[in-house]
Design an enzyme around this catalytic site. Sequence first.
Site, short mmCIF file in Angstrom:
data_model
loop_
_atom_site.label_atom_id
_atom_site.label_comp_id
_atom_site.label_asym_id
_atom_site.label_seq_id
_atom_site.Cartn_x
_atom_site.Cartn_y
_atom_site.Cartn_z
N ARG A 108 0.81 -1.20 0.08
CA ARG A 108 -0.11 0.02 0.04
C ARG A 108 0.87 1.33 0.08
NH1 ARG A 108 -5.14 -1.14 1.58
NH2 ARG A 108 -5.57 1.05 1.83
N TRP A 152 2.86 6.09 1.60
CA TRP A 152 3.29 6.32 0.24
C TRP A 152 2.59 7.68 -0.19
CZ3 TRP A 152 0.19 7.43 -4.00
CH2 TRP A 152 0.55 7.33 -5.30
N ASN A 176 -4.32 7.58 7.62
CA ASN A 176 -4.55 7.46 6.02
C ASN A 176 -5.61 8.25 5.56
OD1 ASN A 176 -4.20 6.60 3.26
ND2 ASN A 176 -5.21 4.62 3.68
N GLU A 207 4.71 -1.29 -16.10
CA GLU A 207 4.40 -0.88 -14.67
C GLU A 207 5.64 -1.68 -13.87
OE1 GLU A 207 0.77 -1.80 -12.55
OE2 GLU A 207 0.55 -3.29 -13.41
N HIS A 248 -2.20 4.10 -39.05
CA HIS A 248 -2.72 5.72 -38.76
C HIS A 248 -1.80 6.37 -37.75
CE1 HIS A 248 -6.36 4.76 -41.00
NE2 HIS A 248 -6.47 3.76 -40.08
N LYS A 287 -0.59 -0.35 -4.21
CA LYS A 287 -1.67 -1.36 -4.60
C LYS A 287 -3.18 -0.62 -4.82
CE LYS A 287 -3.12 -5.44 -5.62
NZ LYS A 287 -2.95 -5.98 -7.06
O1 M6R Z 1 -8.39 -2.29 -7.05
P1 M6R Z 1 -8.71 -1.87 -8.45
O2 M6R Z 1 -8.98 -2.98 -9.46
O3 M6R Z 1 -9.71 -0.72 -8.40
O4 M6R Z 1 -7.37 -1.05 -8.77
C1 M6R Z 1 -7.49 -0.24 -10.32
C2 M6R Z 1 -6.04 -0.09 -10.50
O5 M6R Z 1 -5.39 0.79 -9.92
C3 M6R Z 1 -5.00 -1.46 -10.94
O6 M6R Z 1 -5.58 -2.23 -11.61
C4 M6R Z 1 -3.76 -0.73 -11.31
O7 M6R Z 1 -3.86 -0.28 -12.58
C5 M6R Z 1 -2.74 -2.01 -11.37
N1 M6R Z 1 -1.34 -1.65 -11.00
C6 M6R Z 1 -2.40 -2.74 -12.58
O8 M6R Z 1 -1.66 -3.88 -12.38
#
Ligand code: M6R
Length: 623
Positions: free
Chosen positions: A40, A87, A113, A503, A519, A618
């Site tokens: 997190r 974070w 938080n 990522e 394109h 996350k």
């Molecule tokens: O918990 P969520 O599915 O709502 O999260 C959405 C995005 O933050 C999440 O999918 C993010 O793009 C991941 N790091 C992708 O691997």
Amino acid sequence: MENYKKEENQIIMCGIIGIASRDKNVKGRLVDSLKRLEYRGYDSSGIALRIKDGIFIKKRQGRVAELEEELKGNTFNSEVGIGHTRWATHGEPSCKNSHPHTDCTGKIALVHNGIIENYKELKKELEDSGHIFTSSTDTEVIAHLIEENLKEYTFIEAFRKAVKTLEGSFAIVALFSEEGSLYVARKDSPLVIGIGDRENFVASDVPAFLPWTDRVIFLEDGEMCKMTPNSVETYNFEGKSLKKEVIKVPWNLAQAEKGGYKHFMLKEIYEQGKAVGDTIGARLERDDEKVALEGDFPIPPEEIERILILACGTSYHAGLVGKFYLEEISGIPVYVDYGSEFRYRKPIINEKTLVIAVSQSGETADTIGAVRLAREKGARIISICNVLGSTLTRISDVTFHTYAGPEISVASTKAFTTQLSLFFLLALDLGSRRGFLSDEKEREYVREILSLPVKIEDILKKDKKEGIIREIAVKISSARNALYLGRNVNYPIALEGALKLKEISYIHAEGYPAGEMKHGPIALIDEETPTVFIATESSVLKKVKSNMEEIKSRNGKIISLVSDGEKELSELSDYIIRVPGINEYLAPILNIIPLQLLAYHAADYLGHDVDQPRNLAKSVTVE
Ligand code: M6R
């Protein structure tokens, strides 16, 4: 040491843990929990323990391992403590700004938080009353506010009055040295209570305390509690006592540990056969020929005029595949939008609009904001979510859970394949109830979907045995850019494959519809730029092949993902990855797996921190 200043729009997401126990080793357990929460946030961390003479605090900039190192040889221990891992996206993280924060007397320590929007006004008032601040955070205001209230009230009242004064979002855990109880409050920021045996826990997420209990209470916004080793008293912010249900979460410790794998991401990729099997198996009738969803649609299926899918990141890509399933199998027009875009539009919605919100965590602020807006406009909400009791599930009319188990790696993998599986089941159910899908066709699809877990296992076994994907990953790891191309239902897979690569490996990658390449993006093609084609058996495969030829004639390197038995594409490709054949609609669920592995192996080969990629967290719990 620092000149960090909190800005108005600073975004903070964090992991919180609090333990009140009869066991004296709370220190070690706080650090253990912080490691579980590190996904997190991982800029800085800290703990506070109640000790004989007051409160012991240790904070460290950097990873939790550094805090652990700092604590080595330290003999303090306690039965009650709190911890935090942070974070931040704006401003430099620092030790001084790390949590826990304290009041002037040092008797109150707290972790938080969220964002306190009125902290500047509160800070001024408190400074005028003589309070001395030692950090530039909004959080410290809360400790001083409680201290100020303590002049007149008992601690619980002082705490309650303080949280009522706060504006913004918060999950707070406060430790008061004179009592040894923990005080907890929640508003628009996740927090869950764990009920143990002569000990209780509070954390941002269940895996933090999963080694010790799987019995939880989900706090709602506007609720607070007082926690001791033997009791959890819950109240609303008005002070009214509440009776809360204790729920057993269907997760176990093994799911939240690496279990011999080098990274959570690899473990989670390898869990997909089971995760998809569990997600499907729970929704099929005993004869395995018809879908039987556990919840009813909030709008009668025949009355749904359109569907709006709202999500972010990987879950958004699942929504794009879901659109194909729902339109083609149930005949309902579907629109897909990013939560972060939709929430600032003036959407056209009515009571016949069914919103499907997709989220692994159920705590993504943009998705939740979008859902709240859709609800205000009259839409009914279904969510596809992996976390029981999360905010999204509580604001939805119906939730369909993905049985993926805890997903710890920042890069989402098993959540995605289970989301796709659920979308497929939803489409079958809606299609059959609306009379758009014949029983015979439904049975055929059900037979196909039932073959998924075994086919997923085949891909993974082959990867382990042959290591082809690792070899390709090593080859592409020196590239600066990569293209991912697919058509139709595999276009979202190109987007998702590219997201995975960028990522965690930090190689710039773009997903594109293969037919759109001419394109513009074709200008990027040279010998250094690999193009990954999703070219499995489909009605548009011939078209994909033409796109490959366009790349080949420009000396581009081609990596093709093809169905077993395919021969023609080998000549055009520099590298081939084969996956088992399956119905065209279900192919994305298999096709993404080699692409997840490609990204994983590239990042691992490059020596990156796969589970905690730079700048990412996350759950993105603020907008
Ligand atoms: O918990 P969520 O599915 O709502 O999260 C959405 C995005 O933050 C999440 O999918 C993010 O793009 C991941 N790091 C992708 O691997």
